[in-house]
Each structure stands twice: as C-alpha cells, then as structure tokens.
Scaffold this active site. Structure first.
Site, short mmCIF file in Angstrom:
data_model
loop_
_atom_site.label_atom_id
_atom_site.label_comp_id
_atom_site.label_asym_id
_atom_site.label_seq_id
_atom_site.Cartn_x
_atom_site.Cartn_y
_atom_site.Cartn_z
CG ASP A 13 -26.11 -4.19 -24.78
OD1 ASP A 13 -25.31 -3.25 -24.95
OD2 ASP A 13 -27.15 -4.33 -25.45
CE LYS A 16 -18.85 -6.07 -26.05
NZ LYS A 16 -20.27 -6.41 -25.89
N GLY A 40 -21.43 0.85 -26.14
CA GLY A 40 -21.48 1.60 -24.88
C GLY A 40 -20.91 0.69 -23.81
CG HIS A 41 -17.60 -1.24 -24.12
ND1 HIS A 41 -16.47 -1.68 -24.75
CD2 HIS A 41 -18.63 -1.79 -24.80
CE1 HIS A 41 -16.81 -2.46 -25.75
NE2 HIS A 41 -18.11 -2.54 -25.81
CD GLN A 224 -20.92 -3.06 -31.93
OE1 GLN A 224 -20.00 -3.38 -32.66
NE2 GLN A 224 -20.99 -1.90 -31.35
P1 IMP Z 1 -25.86 -0.17 -35.66
O1 IMP Z 1 -24.59 -0.93 -35.57
O2 IMP Z 1 -25.89 1.03 -34.78
O3 IMP Z 1 -26.27 0.14 -37.05
O4 IMP Z 1 -27.01 -1.13 -35.09
C1 IMP Z 1 -27.32 -2.38 -35.69
C2 IMP Z 1 -27.92 -3.34 -34.67
O5 IMP Z 1 -26.92 -3.67 -33.71
C3 IMP Z 1 -29.09 -2.76 -33.87
O6 IMP Z 1 -29.97 -3.81 -33.54
C4 IMP Z 1 -28.44 -2.23 -32.60
O7 IMP Z 1 -29.33 -2.18 -31.52
C5 IMP Z 1 -27.36 -3.29 -32.41
N1 IMP Z 1 -26.19 -2.76 -31.71
C6 IMP Z 1 -25.22 -1.99 -32.20
N2 IMP Z 1 -24.28 -1.75 -31.28
C7 IMP Z 1 -24.67 -2.39 -30.17
C8 IMP Z 1 -24.08 -2.55 -28.88
O8 IMP Z 1 -23.00 -2.05 -28.57
N3 IMP Z 1 -24.79 -3.30 -27.99
C9 IMP Z 1 -25.96 -3.90 -28.31
N4 IMP Z 1 -26.53 -3.81 -29.52
C10 IMP Z 1 -25.89 -3.05 -30.44
#
Ligand code: IMP
Length: 423
Positions: A13, A16, A40-41, A224
């Site tokens: 977040d 990017k 989520g970009h 991420q």
């Molecule tokens: P998952 O990848 O959806 O399984 O999530 C694993 C962890 O990564 C969780 O704490 C999510 O909130 C975090 N996470 C996954 N994708 C994002 C992102 O794009 N932005 C921020 N946190 C993320």
C-alpha cells in the site's frame, strides 16, 4: 536494455500503482511479476479513480504493453471484472495486455481453502485478503497447480475437475464451516475463463528477453511490500510470493544481471493491513490522524490500515535486500500539521541496541528508539517543485537519504498523477 524494478519497501500500500502510472511514459512494457488480486493498485487522474488488482498499472497509457508474468496468480473471475471496468472507461486493452502461459490460476476452491485455513487459525490468523493466494501458490510449489497454458489443452476441464475434487476433500480436514455453492462458483469461473481467452497468451520470458534485445524499456511492477515477502517478511504474517527484487527474476524470467534501476517506494510513515508485528504502530491520536488524513483503508478489502511512524530500521533492511538505487517517498502531505515527527532509528533487542531487523520483532522482543523531527504545517498538495517544499520536510528527507545511502528522487504530495515532485 535492462529491466527496472519498482517495489514497495514496507507492508504494501505504498502507492506503487500511482508511480508506475507516472513512470509508464518512460517505458515500452510494464510487467507484473508476483502476487495476484490480493493487490489493489490505485490510480487517480482526470477526475477518476481506478483500482487494479492483477492488470499492470501501465494499461491506461496508449502505447505501453502490459504483461502479466509467470510469477503472478490470476483469478479469472476478478480479472473479468477488472477488464469490464476498463471497458466502462473505454480503455482498449486487447492489443496491450499479454498473459504468461506459465501464470497459475486461482480456482474457486482455492478461495474456499483460504477461508477455511484462516478461520481455523482463530486468533493466529494472518489477516489474508482471502483471495486464494496462499492455496494457489501451495499448489504451484506442490506441483499440482493449473496454469494459463493448460487452458489451451483439450482436457483442461478434466484437470480442473480433478484439482477441485482434491480441494473439496481437503476442505473436510478443516473443522470449520465454509458455505458455498459450487455450481454458482464454477459458472462464474467459466465465464472468467472465456473472458481470459479473449487475450493473448504468451511465453512471457521469451517475449521479455526478446524485447530487451530489441532495446525496449521494461518496468517490472511489484505488488505488496518487502516486509510481506515469503522469505524476508514478518513470517508467517506475510503473503506467499517473493515481493522483493529477486522475485522479479523468477516471476518474469529475467536474469539478475539484466536488472537496472531499483525504485523503492515507501510512505513517509508506515501502515500495515492484516495481522503481524509492527514495532512503530501507534494506538493514539497521531495514528488515528494518519489513518483519517491518509484515507488508510485497504484498496482490495476496505479494511482500516494500522498506522505508525516511519521505521528506518525496517526501511534500511528493505533497501539492502532489494538493492534499491532510488527512493520515492509517498504521502508526505499526510504528515503536514504534526508538531513533532518520530522516526525509528534503532531497536532494543535482547538487552542490546541494534540497527538491523532481527528475527523476532514482536512487542515482547523489541522496543523502539526514535529520533524526533520538527513537523511542517503547509499544504503540500498544490506544490509542484522540490524548492517549494518546507525546510523541515527537506530535513526529514535528508535524514532518510543519509541513513539509507540512497537518494529520494520522487516526493508524492497527493494521489493524483499530477501531484508528483521529481528531485
Ligand atoms: P494474502 O496474500 O491475501 O494471503 O494476505 C497475506 C497478508 O498480506 C495479509 O496480512 C494481507 O493483509 C497482506 N496483503 C496481501 N496483499 C496486500 C497488499 O496488496 N497490500 C497490503 N497488504 C497486503
């Protein structure tokens, strides 16, 4: 020509999407290399806000090609919705969007397994976005996954049925209730597959290596952040892919000696969504102000993000792991109005003061030492040049540059494309 990388240095977040969109004018190709619809970009321009999950953030430019690389996991259902959103804005994508045959597919049952696994963890839950990311990467490394290229085989549905049956039996292992209607989920999935098939499937590693030989410019867009990396993040509270620079090599088929600039993006403070340790987290009015002014809600899940001070111990770690050559500071405008700002410069760990990120950073293992800075009280959002930035902000940036040894080349002062100051 080398491939430049753009990576988040914190817990995701960082912004990017906005910076890729700003930089796309300098590149022929934008390529995503890991993650999937957990990302989520957000891009804001011409009065519209667009949120992309799987599609590279170069899609809004007329000429740039956009590649979804082999390291990405694709949910055809979410992908279809993303494409439909582009259609609503008359964005032509068929000629500009290429999908790696080696990218893995998220099946509806991957999402069910994600939900069952999270629920069964109770208080220890990861805080996953529940998009099926973990189970899909597990099938990938377990050598059971379905790839985009499988859709070109006559028997793809048999493969799908066999994997789905396996997942349904795995669901029984979890002692939790997951409600679902398989027929509905499959109908949606098949529609998604039909939409995906309207795009060109490619051997993306070959495409990208040829592009480099033809001197085309390529920007790899990370998703991420480094602290969510499966190896180097705050395990187990991480995502399931390598979000760091090395992930771009495996996620695109680009050799390490072909990497050029590494742009590292960070917020002027820190946020985290989901569970896991966060040493500089604030539970007071300052944290609430950051959340409110910074509109800190997840672009994918809408969940409020946890907020805290900038952590230079963690930032330096991310700079090292990624080989960052240029920094980009986001959301400095959100800190306007704070009388005093704090930056974490060391931790107390096992009776010693340390400046590196240790194995355990839970509150019982580390306490944080801060350096304080005078705040600034100016509206940055209308500023357009580095010279106009307040002195106290420039001191803040100087300190970050000295500590990390890397120049801050972009200061973002608002969500719009135009609110970007180059230094
Ligand atoms: P998952 O990848 O959806 O399984 O999530 C694993 C962890 O990564 C969780 O704490 C999510 O909130 C975090 N996470 C996954 N994708 C994002 C992102 O794009 N932005 C921020 N946190 C993320």
């Amino acid at each position: 020509m080398a491939v430049d990388l753009l990576l988040g240095l914190q817990w995701g977040d960082e912004g990017k999407g906005k910076i890729v969109d700003v930089l796309t004018q300098n590149y022929d190709i934008i390529a995503r290399f890991q993650g999937g619809p957990n990302a989520g970009h957000t891009l804001i321009f011409d009065g519209f806000k667009h949120v992309l999950h799987t599609i590279p953030s170069g899609i809004f430019h007329k000429t740039a090609m956009n590649v979804v690389g082999n390291g990405v996991v694709i949910d055809p259902v979410i992908f279809k919705k993303e494409l439909e959103n582009l259609e609503k804005h008359d964005i032509e994508y068929v000629s500009k969007l290429l999908i790696s045959r080696k990218a893995h597919l998220i099946l509806p049952t991957h999402r069910l397994l994600d939900a069952a696994s999270e629920t069964s963890k109770g208080k220890a839950k990861i805080g996953s976005t529940l998009k099926g990311i973990g189970p899909t990467y597990m099938d990938k490394t377990g050598r059971n996954g379905m790839r985009v290229g499988d859709l070109e085989l006559e028997n793809w549905k048999e493969k799908y049925d066999a994997l789905t049956a396996k997942h349904l039996s795995m669901l029984n292992y979890f002692d939790v209730q997951v409600d679902y209607n398989l027929a509905e989920l499959e109908a949606e999935f098949c529609k998604g597959i039909d939409k995906l098939r309207t795009l060109q499937f490619i051997d993306s590693e070959e495409y990208l290596n040829n592009a480099m030989k033809e001197k085309k410019t390529i920007l790899a867009e990370g998703a991420q952040g480094s602290l969510l990396d499966i190896d180097f993040g705050t395990y187990p509270f991480v995502t399931s892919s390598n979000t760091t620079a090395a992930g771009a090599c495996t996620g695109l088929g680009v050799a390490p000696n072909k990497i050029g600039e590494v742009y590292g993006i960070f917020k002027a403070y820190t946020t985290r969504v989901g569970s896991g340790p966060f040493p500089t987290e604030l539970f007071d009015e300052d944290g609430a102000t950051m959340g409110r002014v910074g509109n800190e809600f997840g672009a994918t899940t809408g969940r409020p993000r946890r907020c805290g001070w900038l952590d230079l111990v963690a930032l330096k770690y991310a700079v090292d792991i990624n080989g960052v050559t240029q920094l980009m500071m986001m959301k400095g405008d959100v800190l306007s109005g704070f009388e005093t700002l704090k930056v974490a410069t060391s931790y107390n760990y096992k009776g010693k003061e340390i400046t590196h990120l240790p194995y355990n950073i839970e509150p019982e293992n580390v306490t944080v030492n801060y350096t304080e800075f005078k705040g600034w009280n100016a509206d940055l959002t209308k500023m357009t040049s580095a010279e106009s930035l307040p002195k106290n902000l420039l001191d803040y940036i100087d300190f970050i540059e000295k500590e990390t040894g890397v120049p801050v080349k972009i200061v973002s002062v608002g969500p719009d494309r135009k609110q970007t100051i180059m230094r």
